[in-house]
Design an enzyme around this catalytic site. Structure first.
Site, PDB file in Angstrom:
ATOM      1  NE  ARG B   6      24.452  -3.161 -20.013  1.00  0.00           N
ATOM      2  CZ  ARG B   6      25.364  -4.199 -20.258  1.00  0.00           C
ATOM      3  NH1 ARG B   6      26.362  -4.199 -19.499  1.00  0.00           N
ATOM      4  NH2 ARG B   6      25.400  -5.086 -21.200  1.00  0.00           N
ATOM      5  CB  ALA B  33       2.119  -5.631  -3.643  1.00  0.00           C
ATOM      6  NE  ARG B  65      -1.821  -6.478  -3.714  1.00  0.00           N
ATOM      7  CZ  ARG B  65      -2.520  -7.609  -3.389  1.00  0.00           C
ATOM      8  NH1 ARG B  65      -3.169  -8.466  -4.329  1.00  0.00           N
ATOM      9  NH2 ARG B  65      -2.865  -7.897  -2.130  1.00  0.00           N
ATOM     10  CG  ASP B 124      -0.982  -5.036   5.179  1.00  0.00           C
ATOM     11  OD1 ASP B 124      -0.434  -5.215   6.257  1.00  0.00           O
ATOM     12  OD2 ASP B 124      -1.624  -6.238   4.726  1.00  0.00           O
ATOM     13  CG  ASN B 125      -0.190  -2.969   9.582  1.00  0.00           C
ATOM     14  OD1 ASN B 125      -0.115  -2.501  10.487  1.00  0.00           O
ATOM     15  ND2 ASN B 125       0.137  -4.246   9.116  1.00  0.00           N
ATOM     16  CB  THR B 128       3.370  -2.347  11.098  1.00  0.00           C
ATOM     17  OG1 THR B 128       2.706  -3.425  11.511  1.00  0.00           O
ATOM     18  CG2 THR B 128       4.889  -3.052  10.827  1.00  0.00           C
ATOM     19  CB  CYS B 164       9.464  11.250  11.735  1.00  0.00           C
ATOM     20  SG  CYS B 164       8.356  11.786  13.134  1.00  0.00           S
ATOM     21  CB  CYS B 181      -5.020  -3.926  -0.719  1.00  0.00           C
ATOM     22  SG  CYS B 181      -3.617  -3.065  -0.685  1.00  0.00           S
ATOM     23  CB  CYS B 242      11.554  13.723  14.900  1.00  0.00           C
ATOM     24  SG  CYS B 242      10.355  14.966  14.453  1.00  0.00           S
TER      25      CYS B 242
END
Ligand SMILES: Cc1ncc(COP(=O)(O)O)c(C=O)c1O
Ligand SMILES: [Zn+2]
Lengths: 371, 339
Positions: B6, B33, B65, B124-125, B128, B164, B181, B242
């Site tokens: 497919r 998530a 989630r 989530d941060n 990072t 960037c 979150c 950059c």
């Protein structure tokens, strides 16, 4: 930075200490008794001078003084050399992990019986309890610290060692906290100590000094002596000095010892204690603080405190935010905190040195007053 | 029967694109998530090599989630990267999956066995994300920023030579300003929406399609808004990364975490000296943390069963944890710090 952790390691060192170490690196570079050249002679002379200076302070023969990597190694080697299977040992609740942990390990390996004496009154230890422990347990050794690294209490070492001798018990004294402050000639059979605290020497160096005991080697290796034999020498100090020695650290210690007489040490101790007492008095007057400081006649400049609402680690972090370096927690004294009521979180420890200024402690007390 | 039949019927992919997917390597940073949604889609799409990185363990509150985890994983506290890898291998045994139970740090990235073809942001941060931005720029690897909180999401493709993340926001926003979150909640479809964008762009990049989207995708699934802001068709001339070739996140000292001797507590030293606004943080946490207590010297609160004491310089004590890695995950989750 305001540095208040001299009981862990003193800082800064007298300038002669790094200078002597630098001299070893630039001009000497070799170990004593590892060759016959001039530079080996220089190394040998300096090591011999350091050994003799320690022997003098410990009231030992230089042949009975060995260099180690620190008081931790000294204690491990000595306890392993002395304690036979099934032996009983009398010790105190003030001990550092470098006594507690080797004893605990030997207790299971060699089936030792440990009798731990609790803190007691203004003298730190109850001499009557020591006497009855000696009579009752017939120990082969008394292993005990000269001073608490948490409260600064100095134990009655001369009485303890005399009692031990009377009961034919060997006395092993951990002088890590007192060497450089107090007279070490208290009659102990073995002294174990460290160069990097109040002696103001470099880290990575310690010593064992004894009164002519049979202390067999616990580690074997090169000694620069008896090289033709496959067997490690049993004569002292070579027996305890397997491997290439930390000669630059010995150069540093030699310079520190030469620069500061015992009379100077005593004088500096009195002045340093006065500085710390003023700080303790301020803390005691402040709401919420509880001071754990020695009440013994002799003391070292160390105290601990706790706070009613703040965890010691929180106080340590707040002080660190103001560039004040203290120590928080249990200070490697696992047994004492049960008795101080500080087992859960330990204490904040303030330990000062000869150059700590009263103004530095005032600044810290002002900070603490605002908590 | 070809499991991908497919997919390669899509004109932009074809048999040739499918081959390119099979030989591709994608690093997914963060298996929460977003990371689990995207990793699941890429594994099923036949991306040949997936590297997963997450330092945390599966918790009960993740199951709402985070699609690759089960109640059993949460009960056993399995590391997220390990649990995700197990599930993905069941979904597609042709994919070579490597699970790294680790913190994504500059050291971790430098020690990777090679360069991935693409990096997906599943974190989530922001610390990072800025690390990924700088590392990817330095190593000429494309990456796809994506994030969602509440009912909103945002995503952007970052390619070598293009704008960037630092072109968009020169410095990472403070946690207290953006919310997490934990503080504002998260609705699962907001994740699905940004994951759809992230995965579609990932597939296009990997097959070498000319149709990769530019600009910033944003959505609010509650209001039914889905847009792509045509911001930034070229790099910002002031961008330190950059345009000036500096990579602050690669040289910033990593936060230090040390277990306190003899205690169930970890101390975190953030490694930066920038002040943390404890009052703003207290405001953010008011609804979601308990035992909140602000004094002139510290902020205390309880979250995830852990007692936090946070100090103005960003240093923190976490009481009730022993594992430094877990403590750092909790620190980034509840406090965050922006190099
Ligand atoms: C009482 C006591 N004994 C032993 C030691 C261990 O000394 P070292 O660091 O030289 O091994 C210390 C300090 O750490 C100490 O305070
Ligand atoms: Zn840029």
């Amino acid at each position: 930075m305001i540095y208040l952790d001299h009981a862990a390691t003193s800082w800064p060192k007298p300038e002669v200490v790094p200078a002597a170490m630098q001299r070893w690196f630039t001009d000497v570079g070799v170990s004593a008794s590892r060759g016959a050249g001039d530079r080996c002679q220089v190394a040998a002379r300096t090591v011999a001078t350091a050994r003799a200076a320690l022997a003098h302070r410990c009231s030992s023969d230089p042949a009975h003084v060995a260099f180690t990597s620190g008081a931790t190694e000294s204690l491990n080697l000595v306890l392993r050399a002395l304690l036979h299977p099934g032996a009983a040992v009398v010790t105190t609740a003030f001990e550092h992990s470098s006594v507690v942990r080797p004893l605990a390990a030997l207790a299971s390996e060699r089936n030792l019986r440990l009798e731990v004496l609790p803190p007691h009154g203004d003298r730190g230890i109850d001499l009557a309890a020591v006497r009855s422990a000696f009579a009752h347990h017939r120990p082969s050794a008394l292993v005990c610290t000269h001073a608490s690294n948490v409260t600064g209490a100095v134990l009655p070492a001369a009485e303890l060692c005399a009692l031990a001798r009377e009961h034919r018990v060997l006395s092993v004294l951990d002088v890590s906290q007192t060497a450089g402050w107090l007279d070490l000639r208290v009659g102990a059979d073995v002294l174990c100590g460290s160069a990097h605290k109040a002696l103001l020497g470099p880290p990575g160096l310690g010593f064992v000094a004894h009164r002519g005991l049979q202390l067999p080697a616990q580690k074997q290796g090169g000694t620069g002596s008896s090289v033709a034999l496959a067997q490690h020498p049993d004569h002292w100090p070579d027996a305890f000095e397997a491997g290439t020695p930390n000669t630059p650290a010995i150069f540093g210690l030699e310079a520190a010892l030469a620069a500061r007489s015992e009379a100077t040490e005593r004088r500096e101790l009195a002045a340093t204690l006065a500085t710390l007492d003023a700080f303790a008095a301020r803390l005691e007057a402040m709401d919420g603080f509880r001071v754990h400081a020695a009440k013994t006649a002799e003391r070292t400049p160390v105290l601990s405190f706790t706070h009613a609402r703040l965890d010691p680690a929180e106080i340590g972090a707040i002080l660190a935010g103001a560039d004040v370096h203290v120590r928080t927690g249990h200070h490697c004294a696992p047994w004492l905190h049960e008795h101080l009521g500080t087992a859960a979180a330990g204490t904040v420890r303030v330990s000062i040195g000869p150059n700590t200024a009263a103004a530095e402690l005032d600044f810290v007390a002002d900070l603490l007053a605002g908590l | 029967m070809d499991r991908y039949s497919r997919q390669h019927r899509i004109a932009g992919i074809g048999q040739h694109g499918q081959e390119r997917l099979r030989s591709a390597t994608v690093l997914v940073v963060g298996c929460g998530a977003l990371g689990t949604h995207s990793a699941d889609a890429l594994a099923r799409a036949g991306v040949g090599n997936l590297w997963l990185c997450d330092r945390d363990v599966v918790e009960w509150s993740n199951l709402q989630r985070q699609v690759l985890f089960t109640e059993a994983d949460a009960r056993a506290g399995i590391p997220k990267a390990t649990a995700a890898a197990t599930r993905l291998r069941e979904a597609n045994s042709d994919v070579r999956i490597v699970a790294h139970v680790a913190e994504c740090s500059a050291t971790f990235l430098a020690a990777l066995p090679g360069r991935p073809d693409l990096v997906l942001d599943g974190t989530d941060n922001f610390p990072t994300r800025y690390l990924l931005n700088d590392w990817c720029h330095a190593n000429r690897v494309p990456w796809i920023y994506a994030g969602a909180t509440g009912t909103e999401g945002a995503a952007m493709v970052v390619r070598p030579g293009g704008p960037c993340l630092r072109c968009l926001w020169p410095d990472a926003p403070a946690t207290a300003d953006v919310g997490t979150c934990e503080t504002v909640g998260i609705l699962a479809p907001a994740i699905a929406a940004v994951a759809a964008f992230q995965v579609a762009e990932a597939l296009k990049l990997l097959v070498g399609s000319p149709d990769v989207a530019t600009g910033v995708f944003t959505c609010d699934v509650w209001r039914g808004h889905y847009t792509r802001l045509p911001l930034l068709d070229r790099p910002s001339p002031d961008c330190v990364a950059c345009q000036h070739g500096q990579h602050p996140a690669l040289v910033a000292p990593a936060p230090m975490a040390a277990t306190l001797c003899g205690r169930d507590a970890v101390q975190i030293d953030p490694g930066t000296t920038a002040a943390l606004d404890l009052t703003a943080l207290a405001g953010q946490l008011a609804e979601v943390a308990t035992d909140l207590q602000r004094t002139p010297h510290l902020l205390r609160f309880t979250a995830d069963g852990v007692r936090f004491s946070v100090f103005p310089g960003g240093r923190a004590l976490l009481f009730g944890v022993r594992d430094p890695l877990r403590a750092r995950a909790l620190y980034d989750r509840w406090i965050g710090r922006r190099p």
